[in-house]
Motif scaffolding. Structure first.
Motif, PDB file in Angstrom:
ATOM      1  N   ASP A   7      -2.174 -10.503  -6.653  1.00 18.07           N
ATOM      2  CA  ASP A   7      -3.188 -10.055  -5.692  1.00 18.07           C
ATOM      3  C   ASP A   7      -3.685  -8.669  -6.057  1.00 18.07           C
ATOM      4  OD1 ASP A   7      -3.212 -12.332  -4.149  1.00 18.07           O
ATOM      5  OD2 ASP A   7      -2.041 -11.488  -2.508  1.00 18.07           O
ATOM      6  N   ARG A   8      -4.968  -8.422  -5.764  1.00 21.25           N
ATOM      7  CA  ARG A   8      -5.542  -7.081  -5.929  1.00 21.25           C
ATOM      8  C   ARG A   8      -5.945  -6.572  -4.552  1.00 21.25           C
ATOM      9  NH1 ARG A   8     -10.564  -7.440  -8.799  1.00 21.25           N
ATOM     10  NH2 ARG A   8     -11.531  -7.519  -6.765  1.00 21.25           N
ATOM     11  N   ILE A   9      -5.228  -5.576  -4.074  1.00 15.22           N
ATOM     12  CA  ILE A   9      -5.528  -4.970  -2.775  1.00 15.22           C
ATOM     13  C   ILE A   9      -6.644  -3.954  -2.983  1.00 15.22           C
ATOM     14  CG2 ILE A   9      -4.654  -3.563  -0.891  1.00 15.22           C
ATOM     15  CD1 ILE A   9      -1.846  -4.594  -1.618  1.00 15.22           C
ATOM     16  N   GLU A  10      -7.672  -4.048  -2.168  1.00 13.86           N
ATOM     17  CA  GLU A  10      -8.787  -3.109  -2.234  1.00 13.86           C
ATOM     18  C   GLU A  10      -8.784  -2.268  -0.961  1.00 13.86           C
ATOM     19  OE1 GLU A  10     -11.814  -6.036  -2.576  1.00 13.86           O
ATOM     20  OE2 GLU A  10     -11.466  -6.321  -4.709  1.00 13.86           O
ATOM     21  N   VAL A  11      -8.797  -0.966  -1.135  1.00 13.44           N
ATOM     22  CA  VAL A  11      -8.822  -0.034  -0.009  1.00 13.44           C
ATOM     23  C   VAL A  11     -10.266   0.412   0.154  1.00 13.44           C
ATOM     24  CG1 VAL A  11      -7.944   2.136   0.907  1.00 13.44           C
ATOM     25  CG2 VAL A  11      -6.481   0.709  -0.543  1.00 13.44           C
ATOM     26  N   TYR A  12     -10.850   0.113   1.303  1.00 13.28           N
ATOM     27  CA  TYR A  12     -12.264   0.384   1.535  1.00 13.28           C
ATOM     28  C   TYR A  12     -12.457   1.748   2.183  1.00 13.28           C
ATOM     29  CZ  TYR A  12     -12.286  -4.649   0.869  1.00 13.28           C
ATOM     30  OH  TYR A  12     -12.092  -5.914   0.377  1.00 13.28           O
ATOM     31  N   ARG A  13     -13.591   2.353   1.867  1.00 10.28           N
ATOM     32  CA  ARG A  13     -13.958   3.618   2.520  1.00 10.28           C
ATOM     33  C   ARG A  13     -15.092   3.337   3.498  1.00 10.28           C
ATOM     34  NH1 ARG A  13     -16.344   4.400  -2.795  1.00 10.28           N
ATOM     35  NH2 ARG A  13     -18.594   4.510  -2.552  1.00 10.28           N
ATOM     36  N   PRO A  14     -15.296   4.217   4.462  1.00 13.18           N
ATOM     37  CA  PRO A  14     -16.372   3.980   5.439  1.00 13.18           C
ATOM     38  C   PRO A  14     -17.739   4.016   4.767  1.00 13.18           C
ATOM     39  CG  PRO A  14     -14.998   5.857   6.068  1.00 13.18           C
ATOM     40  CD  PRO A  14     -14.542   5.412   4.729  1.00 13.18           C
ATOM     41  N   LEU A  15     -18.686   3.246   5.300  1.00 10.37           N
ATOM     42  CA  LEU A  15     -20.048   3.262   4.779  1.00 10.37           C
ATOM     43  C   LEU A  15     -20.713   4.585   5.105  1.00 10.37           C
ATOM     44  CD1 LEU A  15     -21.251  -0.289   5.863  1.00 10.37           C
ATOM     45  CD2 LEU A  15     -20.554   0.451   3.589  1.00 10.37           C
ATOM     46  N   GLU A  52      -0.897   9.829  -2.305  1.00 13.54           N
ATOM     47  CA  GLU A  52      -0.648  11.046  -3.082  1.00 13.54           C
ATOM     48  C   GLU A  52      -1.855  11.407  -3.947  1.00 13.54           C
ATOM     49  OE1 GLU A  52       2.978  10.615  -5.271  1.00 13.54           O
ATOM     50  OE2 GLU A  52       4.090  10.015  -3.475  1.00 13.54           O
ATOM     51  N   HIS A  53      -2.609  10.416  -4.372  1.00 14.02           N
ATOM     52  CA  HIS A  53      -3.783  10.645  -5.217  1.00 14.02           C
ATOM     53  C   HIS A  53      -5.026  10.944  -4.387  1.00 14.02           C
ATOM     54  CE1 HIS A  53      -1.672   9.313  -8.833  1.00 14.02           C
ATOM     55  NE2 HIS A  53      -1.139   8.372  -8.063  1.00 14.02           N
ATOM     56  N   PHE A  54      -5.050  10.453  -3.145  1.00 14.58           N
ATOM     57  CA  PHE A  54      -6.176  10.662  -2.231  1.00 14.58           C
ATOM     58  C   PHE A  54      -5.609  11.181  -0.907  1.00 14.58           C
ATOM     59  CE2 PHE A  54      -7.397   7.237  -5.117  1.00 14.58           C
ATOM     60  CZ  PHE A  54      -8.626   7.694  -5.581  1.00 14.58           C
ATOM     61  N   PRO A  55      -5.354  12.485  -0.805  1.00 14.60           N
ATOM     62  CA  PRO A  55      -4.681  13.038   0.379  1.00 14.60           C
ATOM     63  C   PRO A  55      -5.379  12.765   1.708  1.00 14.60           C
ATOM     64  CG  PRO A  55      -4.820  14.668  -1.376  1.00 14.60           C
ATOM     65  CD  PRO A  55      -5.622  13.489  -1.818  1.00 14.60           C
ATOM     66  N   GLY A  56      -6.685  12.612   1.734  1.00 11.90           N
ATOM     67  CA  GLY A  56      -7.395  12.376   2.990  1.00 11.90           C
ATOM     68  C   GLY A  56      -7.396  10.923   3.420  1.00 11.90           C
ATOM     69  N   LEU A  57      -6.828  10.053   2.629  1.00 12.21           N
ATOM     70  CA  LEU A  57      -6.834   8.622   2.902  1.00 12.21           C
ATOM     71  C   LEU A  57      -5.677   8.243   3.824  1.00 12.21           C
ATOM     72  CD1 LEU A  57      -8.266   5.965   2.106  1.00 12.21           C
ATOM     73  CD2 LEU A  57      -6.654   5.799   0.205  1.00 12.21           C
ATOM     74  N   ASP A  58      -5.995   7.645   4.955  1.00 15.77           N
ATOM     75  CA  ASP A  58      -4.973   7.224   5.910  1.00 15.77           C
ATOM     76  C   ASP A  58      -4.601   5.772   5.638  1.00 15.77           C
ATOM     77  OD1 ASP A  58      -3.312   6.668   8.007  1.00 15.77           O
ATOM     78  OD2 ASP A  58      -4.801   7.038   9.577  1.00 15.77           O
ATOM     79  N   LEU A  59      -3.526   5.555   4.898  1.00 15.76           N
ATOM     80  CA  LEU A  59      -3.129   4.204   4.500  1.00 15.76           C
ATOM     81  C   LEU A  59      -2.688   3.327   5.665  1.00 15.76           C
ATOM     82  CD1 LEU A  59      -1.211   4.942   1.184  1.00 15.76           C
ATOM     83  CD2 LEU A  59      -3.512   4.027   1.466  1.00 15.76           C
ATOM     84  N   LEU A  65       0.836  -1.213   0.000  1.00 18.95           N
ATOM     85  CA  LEU A  65       0.000   0.000   0.000  1.00 18.95           C
ATOM     86  C   LEU A  65       0.864   1.254   0.000  1.00 18.95           C
ATOM     87  CD1 LEU A  65      -2.990  -0.409   2.469  1.00 18.95           C
ATOM     88  CD2 LEU A  65      -3.056   0.126   0.056  1.00 18.95           C
ATOM     89  N   LEU A  66       1.861   1.257   0.853  1.00 18.96           N
ATOM     90  CA  LEU A  66       2.744   2.420   0.930  1.00 18.96           C
ATOM     91  C   LEU A  66       3.549   2.577  -0.357  1.00 18.96           C
ATOM     92  CD1 LEU A  66       3.901   2.050   4.624  1.00 18.96           C
ATOM     93  CD2 LEU A  66       2.190   3.617   3.710  1.00 18.96           C
ATOM     94  N   ALA A  67       3.957   1.478  -0.964  1.00 21.37           N
ATOM     95  CA  ALA A  67       4.721   1.531  -2.217  1.00 21.37           C
ATOM     96  C   ALA A  67       3.865   2.018  -3.379  1.00 21.37           C
ATOM     97  CB  ALA A  67       5.301   0.157  -2.534  1.00 21.37           C
ATOM     98  N   SER A  68       2.556   1.870  -3.278  1.00 19.13           N
ATOM     99  CA  SER A  68       1.660   2.264  -4.365  1.00 19.13           C
ATOM    100  C   SER A  68       1.515   3.774  -4.493  1.00 19.13           C
ATOM    101  CB  SER A  68       0.272   1.660  -4.152  1.00 19.13           C
ATOM    102  OG  SER A  68      -0.419   2.341  -3.113  1.00 19.13           O
ATOM    103  N   ALA A  69       1.861   4.518  -3.455  1.00 16.90           N
ATOM    104  CA  ALA A  69       1.712   5.983  -3.426  1.00 16.90           C
ATOM    105  C   ALA A  69       0.257   6.406  -3.620  1.00 16.90           C
ATOM    106  CB  ALA A  69       2.619   6.640  -4.456  1.00 16.90           C
ATOM    107  N   LEU A  70      -0.672   5.569  -3.211  1.00 16.15           N
ATOM    108  CA  LEU A  70      -2.089   5.881  -3.328  1.00 16.15           C
ATOM    109  C   LEU A  70      -2.451   7.127  -2.521  1.00 16.15           C
ATOM    110  CD1 LEU A  70      -4.447   4.463  -4.794  1.00 16.15           C
ATOM    111  CD2 LEU A  70      -5.031   3.410  -2.626  1.00 16.15           C
TER     112      LEU A  70
END
Length: 102
Positions: free
Chosen positions: A73-81, A42-49, A35-40
């Motif tokens: 593998d496909r890592i999926e990052v979920y958001r709150p409902l 940077e694209h979603f600043p409010g996302l706490d990886l 997750l940290l290597a993906s730099a996700l």
């Protein structure tokens, strides 16, 4: 010695957009490390990886710091409902019952 690499995907769907990132990581990488290597972040600043719920192919992973990934593998990052699904169904059923009474 050359370190063996593997390809994984990281996906996240925010309310306004979606992103799929392909990442090459060394074999033995943990889910959180990828997750940290993906730099996700940077694209979603409010996302706490470091704290967000994550899963692989629709199955939540409870310990991403220890879960070792497999190639592909496909890592999926979920958001709150936004709403509790049970409460939404209950409200829909009450509305339907009210409509039948009329």
């Amino acid at each position: 010695m050359v370190e063996a690499m593997m390809r994984i995907e990281v996906v996240h769907a925010a309310l306004d957009r979606q992103l799929l990132v392909e990442v090459q990581v060394p074999e033995g990488t943990t889910l959180r490390g990828a997750l940290l290597a993906s730099a996700l972040g940077e694209h979603f600043p409010g996302l706490d990886l470091m704290a967000c719920p994550v899963g692989i192919f629709g199955r939540q992973v409870n310990d991403p710091e220890r879960h070792v990934l497999q190639a592909g593998d496909r890592i999926e990052v979920y958001r709150p409902l936004l709403a509790d699904p049970k409460e939404v169904r209950r409200m829909r059923a009450a509305k339907a019952a009210e409509a039948r009474k009329r």
